[in-house]
Design a protein around this motif. Structure first.
Motif, mmCIF file in Angstrom:
data_model
loop_
_atom_site.group_PDB
_atom_site.id
_atom_site.type_symbol
_atom_site.label_atom_id
_atom_site.label_comp_id
_atom_site.label_asym_id
_atom_site.label_seq_id
_atom_site.Cartn_x
_atom_site.Cartn_y
_atom_site.Cartn_z
ATOM 1 N N LEU A 194 0.815 -1.207 0.000
ATOM 2 C CA LEU A 194 0.000 0.000 0.000
ATOM 3 C C LEU A 194 0.847 1.254 0.000
ATOM 4 O O LEU A 194 1.952 1.277 0.560
ATOM 5 C CB LEU A 194 -0.916 0.015 1.235
ATOM 6 C CG LEU A 194 -1.919 -1.136 1.353
ATOM 7 C CD1 LEU A 194 -2.587 -1.083 2.717
ATOM 8 C CD2 LEU A 194 -2.959 -1.061 0.245
ATOM 9 N N ARG A 195 0.319 2.301 -0.626
ATOM 10 C CA ARG A 195 0.898 3.634 -0.464
ATOM 11 C C ARG A 195 0.633 4.110 0.955
ATOM 12 O O ARG A 195 -0.258 3.641 1.636
ATOM 13 C CB ARG A 195 0.291 4.612 -1.470
ATOM 14 C CG ARG A 195 0.863 4.508 -2.873
ATOM 15 C CD ARG A 195 2.313 4.981 -2.955
ATOM 16 N NE ARG A 195 2.469 6.323 -2.451
ATOM 17 C CZ ARG A 195 2.352 7.423 -3.187
ATOM 18 N NH1 ARG A 195 2.055 7.328 -4.472
ATOM 19 N NH2 ARG A 195 2.531 8.617 -2.648
ATOM 20 N N GLU A 196 1.424 5.087 1.394
ATOM 21 C CA GLU A 196 1.277 5.606 2.750
ATOM 22 C C GLU A 196 -0.041 6.353 2.933
ATOM 23 O O GLU A 196 -0.599 6.881 1.972
ATOM 24 C CB GLU A 196 2.456 6.534 3.098
ATOM 25 C CG GLU A 196 2.390 7.919 2.468
ATOM 26 C CD GLU A 196 2.777 7.973 1.006
ATOM 27 O OE1 GLU A 196 2.831 9.084 0.452
ATOM 28 O OE2 GLU A 196 3.009 6.897 0.401
ATOM 29 N N THR A 197 -0.535 6.372 4.166
ATOM 30 C CA THR A 197 -1.723 7.148 4.476
ATOM 31 C C THR A 197 -1.465 8.618 4.164
ATOM 32 O O THR A 197 -0.443 9.170 4.541
ATOM 33 C CB THR A 197 -2.086 7.003 5.972
ATOM 34 O OG1 THR A 197 -2.337 5.626 6.246
ATOM 35 C CG2 THR A 197 -3.322 7.817 6.309
ATOM 36 N N GLY A 198 -2.399 9.238 3.472
ATOM 37 C CA GLY A 198 -2.216 10.634 3.067
ATOM 38 C C GLY A 198 -1.987 10.785 1.582
ATOM 39 O O GLY A 198 -2.160 11.881 1.041
ATOM 40 N N SER A 199 -1.615 9.695 0.909
ATOM 41 C CA SER A 199 -1.429 9.779 -0.539
ATOM 42 C C SER A 199 -2.787 9.743 -1.227
ATOM 43 O O SER A 199 -3.739 9.109 -0.745
ATOM 44 C CB SER A 199 -0.550 8.630 -1.048
ATOM 45 O OG SER A 199 -1.300 7.435 -1.167
ATOM 46 N N GLY A 200 -2.896 10.409 -2.375
ATOM 47 C CA GLY A 200 -4.140 10.409 -3.122
ATOM 48 C C GLY A 200 -4.511 9.011 -3.605
ATOM 49 O O GLY A 200 -5.687 8.650 -3.633
ATOM 50 N N THR A 201 -3.500 8.212 -3.966
ATOM 51 C CA THR A 201 -3.758 6.847 -4.422
ATOM 52 C C THR A 201 -4.363 6.003 -3.310
ATOM 53 O O THR A 201 -5.333 5.268 -3.530
ATOM 54 C CB THR A 201 -2.446 6.196 -4.912
ATOM 55 O OG1 THR A 201 -1.929 6.942 -6.013
ATOM 56 C CG2 THR A 201 -2.678 4.757 -5.346
ATOM 57 N N ARG A 202 -3.814 6.104 -2.113
ATOM 58 C CA ARG A 202 -4.340 5.339 -0.968
ATOM 59 C C ARG A 202 -5.780 5.751 -0.667
ATOM 60 O O ARG A 202 -6.664 4.906 -0.453
ATOM 61 C CB ARG A 202 -3.438 5.579 0.241
ATOM 62 C CG ARG A 202 -3.895 4.938 1.555
ATOM 63 C CD ARG A 202 -3.700 3.433 1.578
ATOM 64 N NE ARG A 202 -3.971 2.892 2.896
ATOM 65 C CZ ARG A 202 -3.033 2.680 3.822
ATOM 66 N NH1 ARG A 202 -1.761 2.950 3.564
ATOM 67 N NH2 ARG A 202 -3.343 2.181 5.005
ATOM 68 N N VAL A 225 4.523 1.568 1.534
ATOM 69 C CA VAL A 225 5.675 2.127 0.818
ATOM 70 C C VAL A 225 5.286 3.461 0.192
ATOM 71 O O VAL A 225 4.226 3.577 -0.422
ATOM 72 C CB VAL A 225 6.166 1.151 -0.283
ATOM 73 C CG1 VAL A 225 7.372 1.729 -1.010
ATOM 74 C CG2 VAL A 225 6.502 -0.205 0.331
ATOM 75 N N SER A 226 6.156 4.458 0.332
ATOM 76 C CA SER A 226 5.856 5.788 -0.199
ATOM 77 C C SER A 226 6.387 6.014 -1.608
ATOM 78 O O SER A 226 6.056 7.010 -2.238
ATOM 79 C CB SER A 226 6.421 6.872 0.733
ATOM 80 O OG SER A 226 7.830 6.768 0.818
ATOM 81 N N ASP A 227 7.190 5.092 -2.112
ATOM 82 C CA ASP A 227 7.801 5.257 -3.435
ATOM 83 C C ASP A 227 7.176 4.291 -4.426
ATOM 84 O O ASP A 227 7.226 3.063 -4.237
ATOM 85 C CB ASP A 227 9.309 5.008 -3.351
ATOM 86 C CG ASP A 227 9.982 5.159 -4.702
ATOM 87 O OD1 ASP A 227 10.098 6.299 -5.179
ATOM 88 O OD2 ASP A 227 10.373 4.123 -5.281
ATOM 89 N N THR A 228 6.585 4.815 -5.500
ATOM 90 C CA THR A 228 5.900 3.975 -6.477
ATOM 91 C C THR A 228 6.861 3.025 -7.183
ATOM 92 O O THR A 228 6.516 1.879 -7.475
ATOM 93 C CB THR A 228 5.174 4.840 -7.522
ATOM 94 O OG1 THR A 228 4.266 5.719 -6.855
ATOM 95 C CG2 THR A 228 4.388 3.979 -8.492
ATOM 96 N N GLY A 229 8.074 3.487 -7.466
ATOM 97 C CA GLY A 229 9.050 2.629 -8.124
ATOM 98 C C GLY A 229 9.346 1.381 -7.315
ATOM 99 O O GLY A 229 9.435 0.271 -7.858
ATOM 100 N N LEU A 230 9.479 1.539 -5.998
ATOM 101 C CA LEU A 230 9.732 0.395 -5.130
ATOM 102 C C LEU A 230 8.511 -0.519 -5.084
ATOM 103 O O LEU A 230 8.642 -1.749 -5.082
ATOM 104 C CB LEU A 230 10.094 0.872 -3.729
ATOM 105 C CG LEU A 230 10.335 -0.222 -2.677
ATOM 106 C CD1 LEU A 230 11.406 -1.196 -3.127
ATOM 107 C CD2 LEU A 230 10.702 0.406 -1.332
ATOM 108 N N ILE A 231 7.332 0.066 -5.060
ATOM 109 C CA ILE A 231 6.106 -0.746 -5.068
ATOM 110 C C ILE A 231 6.078 -1.654 -6.294
ATOM 111 O O ILE A 231 5.779 -2.849 -6.206
ATOM 112 C CB ILE A 231 4.861 0.166 -5.039
ATOM 113 C CG1 ILE A 231 4.715 0.823 -3.666
ATOM 114 C CG2 ILE A 231 3.591 -0.626 -5.376
ATOM 115 C CD1 ILE A 231 3.585 1.816 -3.569
#
Length: 295
Positions: A194-202, A225-231
């Protein structure tokens, strides 16, 4: 007396002093203004020398404004706002718009949507200095509300009553995986990166789950994870599913490295956001005009 003396000051010193007051430390102000901490101290020292008074006192728990400091802070904010408006007006009349425009953007707009706008702005207003900060939507909007950004490009609709927003591009969110066996399983039975809480995607993902009758808090989180590349790397390695922008995975899908398990039902909207009656209104107007111009 102090109010009259402020009129003749270098506005940069005054801006630095105000930023120190609002952020609560010399170090935080230095980071926000992209200058050194000794540079901040030097400017505050010159401001105090010019006025002939002590404005700040360092204490164990931080800095404290003196009585003179409180007066300079209160009236200085008004003076700085008036000065910025006057400067913007003069530049507009001369058709040589200049100054610093602070732009905040969340990950997807920054990567795929903002570059064209920045190129257009620079081409039209070559004397305009652009500062861009990339973070999640919540962080960017909070910075805008606090006056640390002039304009934001985010994937979350603003809720602040003083914010003005313009809907821009729309995007689809997709659930991706490289494990075929997860394609037919219930989303709540699969591990998610998951993206971090607070991201628009999440936020958009959780809203989509609710609309589908599923419970966002029941999603199995393998990692946040806050980095899309790592996701994308973790999904490709088979660690779990992920929800990402369709813009981010076009190449990987064509290469067969991952597959779309599900397309979420609702589109996600991106917004251009700015505060009404900003002291940098002329710069913001120029940016908005370039951002909304036909391609």
């Amino acid at each position: 007396m102090i109010f009259k003396q402020v009129i003749g000051l270098d506005m940069k010193y005054l801006e630095t002093f105000i930023r120190v007051c609002e952020l609560g430390s010399f170090t935080a102000a230095a980071d926000a203004m992209n200058i050194s901490q000794p540079g901040v101290s030097k400017q505050i020292g010159r401001l105090q020398a010019n006025l002939g008074v002590t404005l700040l006192r360092r204490e164990d728990n931080g800095i404290k404004l003196t009585e003179a400091g409180r007066e300079v802070y209160t009236n200085g904010k008004k003076i700085l706002a008036m000065w910025n408006k006057l400067s913007d007006a003069c530049h507009s009349v001369s058709n040589q718009l200049s100054g610093l425009l602070r732009i905040g953007a969340s990950t997807i707009p920054a990567k795929y949507l903002l570059p064209r706008i920045l190129i257009n702005v620079h081409s039209t207003y070559p004397h305009l200095e652009l500062s861009v900060n990339v973070a999640d939507s919540r962080h960017i909007l909070d910075s805008l509300y606090r006056g640390w950004m002039d304009v934001a490009y985010v994937g979350t609709k603003p809720e602040h009553p003083g914010a003005h927003y313009i809907p821009m591009a729309a995007d689809k969110l997709v659930v991706i995986s490289n494990r075929p066996e997860w394609s037919d399983r219930d989303l709540q039975d699969c591990p998610f990166i998951l993206r971090e809480t607070g991201s628009g995607t999440r936020t958009a993902f959780e809203q989509a789950l609710s609309a589908m009758g599923l419970m966002p808090d029941k999603v199995k989180c393998a990692a946040e994870v806050s980095d899309t590349g790592l996701i994308l790397q973790l999904v490709e390695a088979g660690m779990g599913l992920a929800v990402v922008s369709s813009l981010d995975v076009e190449d990987l899908i064509q290469q067969g490295r991952i597959k779309v398990v599900q397309e979420l039902p609702a589109e996600r909207q991106f917004y251009l956001v700015f505060m009404r009656d900003s002291s940098s209104q002329a710069l913001i107007d120029a940016f908005v005009q370039s951002a909304t111009a036909p391609v």
